[in-house]
Design an enzyme around this catalytic site. Structure first.
Site, PDB file in Angstrom:
ATOM      1  N   ASP A  71       0.944  -1.128   0.139  1.00  0.00           N
ATOM      2  CA  ASP A  71       0.084  -0.080  -0.060  1.00  0.00           C
ATOM      3  C   ASP A  71       0.907   1.357  -0.175  1.00  0.00           C
ATOM      4  O   ASP A  71       2.099   1.272   0.290  1.00  0.00           O
ATOM      5  CB  ASP A  71      -0.856  -0.019   1.096  1.00  0.00           C
ATOM      6  CG  ASP A  71      -0.111  -0.263   2.474  1.00  0.00           C
ATOM      7  OD1 ASP A  71      -0.871  -0.735   3.318  1.00  0.00           O
ATOM      8  OD2 ASP A  71       1.048   0.167   2.559  1.00  0.00           O
TER       9      ASP A  71
ATOM     10  N   ASP B 269       0.980   4.783   1.541  1.00  0.00           N
ATOM     11  CA  ASP B 269       0.465   5.753   2.608  1.00  0.00           C
ATOM     12  C   ASP B 269       0.999   7.239   2.704  1.00  0.00           C
ATOM     13  O   ASP B 269       2.020   7.375   2.162  1.00  0.00           O
ATOM     14  CB  ASP B 269       0.744   5.382   4.076  1.00  0.00           C
ATOM     15  CG  ASP B 269       0.061   3.908   4.477  1.00  0.00           C
ATOM     16  OD1 ASP B 269      -0.981   3.807   4.003  1.00  0.00           O
ATOM     17  OD2 ASP B 269       0.737   3.201   5.398  1.00  0.00           O
TER      18      ASP B 269
ATOM     19  N   ASP C 144       8.654   4.755  14.441  1.00  0.00           N
ATOM     20  CA  ASP C 144       9.243   3.861  15.078  1.00  0.00           C
ATOM     21  C   ASP C 144      10.801   3.417  14.720  1.00  0.00           C
ATOM     22  O   ASP C 144      11.498   3.648  15.609  1.00  0.00           O
ATOM     23  CB  ASP C 144       8.348   2.257  14.860  1.00  0.00           C
ATOM     24  CG  ASP C 144       7.870   2.043  13.581  1.00  0.00           C
ATOM     25  OD1 ASP C 144       8.426   2.863  12.639  1.00  0.00           O
ATOM     26  OD2 ASP C 144       7.111   1.265  13.155  1.00  0.00           O
TER      27      ASP C 144
END
Length: 496
Positions: A76, A78, A155
């Site tokens: 995907d 983003d 992260d």
């Protein structure tokens, strides 16, 4: 004296810049990277261009950029932007705002959804002095910020790269471009604080390491072992979602091997791990030789051969050692014993009731596959029509292959040669409670017309006679009421 001099040139602890390798952002242009617009979803580019047209910053971000740099096809694309969710909604008609922990926007196209999130600021506790007793778990994260703040709060460095289609450049604040070249998974900032903010990051670090062929940086690896019990604070819905993603990789066995090596399997799947530990105290060092490792390896192999696997199959294989001995125990009712053995596991992991019942049915039906008598052909045909038959059969087949049980493999072949049923699409959404209820459609009652001249009773008797004749001519199956299953619907958090 040396410490004093170095402290003068050290970045301030209360500044976002202290978390960034390149506070002003380092640009990598087209000639230095491998990303090409032809490999990016056209609608994602259109969204970015439209946001730029309204004078908002917008970039491709996260796993899409990482995968393109590593020569992989992203699942995907983003997008991150300076526009707030409400501002995005005013620009795009085909969108909706979702999320509790933090709000994001889903822009809906035919057959796909592209996620757009707003730049978020660094959590306030990151700019304060670290204290071991503090609870840093992020429960809400709707504070908006700048591009550099958004990069600092992510992260891992490899997931914090921005791609700007305006000039085909990569914007790097944290050194993620270099870490991809060095094949390293590194936490941004202090890993102890990062893992306490979001314990699921430990699971994701191991997964990225295994799937992308990366080494976990030493400091990050030590922090995973140190903070592993923080995973008990994670949302069970989040963890179930991560497991479902893991099962779709075709590499579940080696991911579990990585989790075992990093002492995470003991926390995530405590009961099955304790069972392995009793059998072999050194099970972590050779996980692939354990019964669970063998079952998952067979499953991955069947997946590569284009067999279909649902999450229920994986969970059954993971929990199989917990109930295996019950098949040889004649005491009590099998269904009751299985439920009793697994109830505490179900509750701890937050497995929904509907999936609990399905898993119990799968386990109860395992001995049924050993019955292949010709005189029970009618019962066998009825068994094959059960909605859980496919999952139960695959569990039986995988266990037989992993144990090298030739007799059971031959029995599985008996059931497989006539197998045409495949799992339903919603069976892959284990634990995802956003399915819509099926409407319980009922046929409206038949209206009875009365004759105004007083012949109503005669016509009514005639209608009843015709109805009885019509029913008598239909097969019995068509006279039975149809049962429509309803699934409970609950909303749950979703993590980007």
């Amino acid at each position: 004296m040396f410490k004093f001099l170095t402290s003068l040139f050290r970045k301030k602890a209360d500044s976002v810049d202290s978390f960034l390798m390149y506070p002003e952002g380092k640009r990598y242009y087209r000639e230095t990277h491998s990303i090409r617009r032809a490999n990016i979803d056209e609608d994602a580019i259109k969204i970015i261009n439209r946001l730029n047209k309204f004078r908002y910053k917008a970039y491709l971000v996260g796993g899409g950029v990482r995968d393109l740099l590593m020569g992989k096809r992203p699942k995907d694309f983003d997008i991150v932007t300076s526009a707030t969710p409400n501002q995005i909604k005013r620009i795009f008609n085909n969108c909706r705002i979702i999320g509790k922990r933090f709000k994001i926007v889903h822009i809906i196209f035919k057959g796909k959804i592209i996620e757009v999130s707003t730049f978020r600021s660094l959590p306030e506790h990151r700019l304060e002095k670290h204290k071991a007793e503090n609870d840093y778990l992020i429960k809400r994260d709707n504070s908006f910020g700048t591009a550099k703040e958004d990069a600092a709060r992510r992260d891992f460095t490899i997931n914090s790269l921005f791609y700007d289609p305006k000039n085909d450049s990569i914007l790097d604040y944290v050194g993620g471009f270099e870490d991809i070249q060095k094949k390293i998974v590194r936490v941004i900032g202090d890993p102890d604080i990062s893992f306490k903010e979001d314990p699921v990051r430990m699971l994701r670090a191991v997964k990225f390491s295994v799937l992308l062929g990366l080494d976990i940086e030493k400091k990050t690896k030590l922090a995973i072992k140190k903070n592993r019990l923080e995973l008990e604070k994670s949302s069970t819905a989040r963890l179930l979602e991560e497991y479902n993603k893991m099962f779709r990789t075709w590499k579940t066995s080696i991911i579990f091997e990585g989790l075992a090596e990093n002492h995470l399997l003991d926390v995530l799947f405590k009961e099955p791990a304790d069972k392995l530990k009793k059998t072999d105290p050194e099970w972590r060092e050779h996980f692939m030789e354990t019964p669970l490792g063998k079952r998952l390896a067979v499953t991955d192999k069947l997946l590569s051969a284009r067999e279909e696997m649902t999450p229920a199959i994986f969970y059954s294989l993971i929990f199989y050692d917990l109930i295996k001995d019950l098949y040889e125990n004649d005491r009590g009712h099998l269904a009751h014993n299985i439920k009793e053995s697994l109830q505490s596991v179900f509750e701890r992991m937050g497995i929904p009731k509907r999936e609990q019942d399905n898993l119990v049915k799968i386990f109860i039906s395992q001995p049924r596959f050993q019955v292949t008598d010709d005189e029970k052909e009618r019962q066998n045909s009825f068994f094959k029509k059960k909605d859980y038959f496919y999952d139960a059969f695959m569990v039986y087949k995988i266990v037989a292959i992993s144990e090298g049980n030739e007799s059971a493999v031959q029995t599985a072949f008996f059931w497989e040669i006539s197998l045409r049923q495949r799992p339903k699409p919603d069976s892959h959404q284990f634990g995802q409670q956003n399915r819509k209820k099926e409407p319980n459609k009922k046929r409206p009652p038949r209206k009875k017309h009365r004759d105004r001249r007083g012949g109503g009773s005669q016509n009514q008797n005639q209608d009843q006679t015709e109805s009885q004749q019509h029913n008598a001519s239909e097969p019995k199956e068509s006279q039975e009421p149809r049962k429509v299953r309803e699934s409970s619907v609950e909303n749950e958090e979703r993590e980007v």
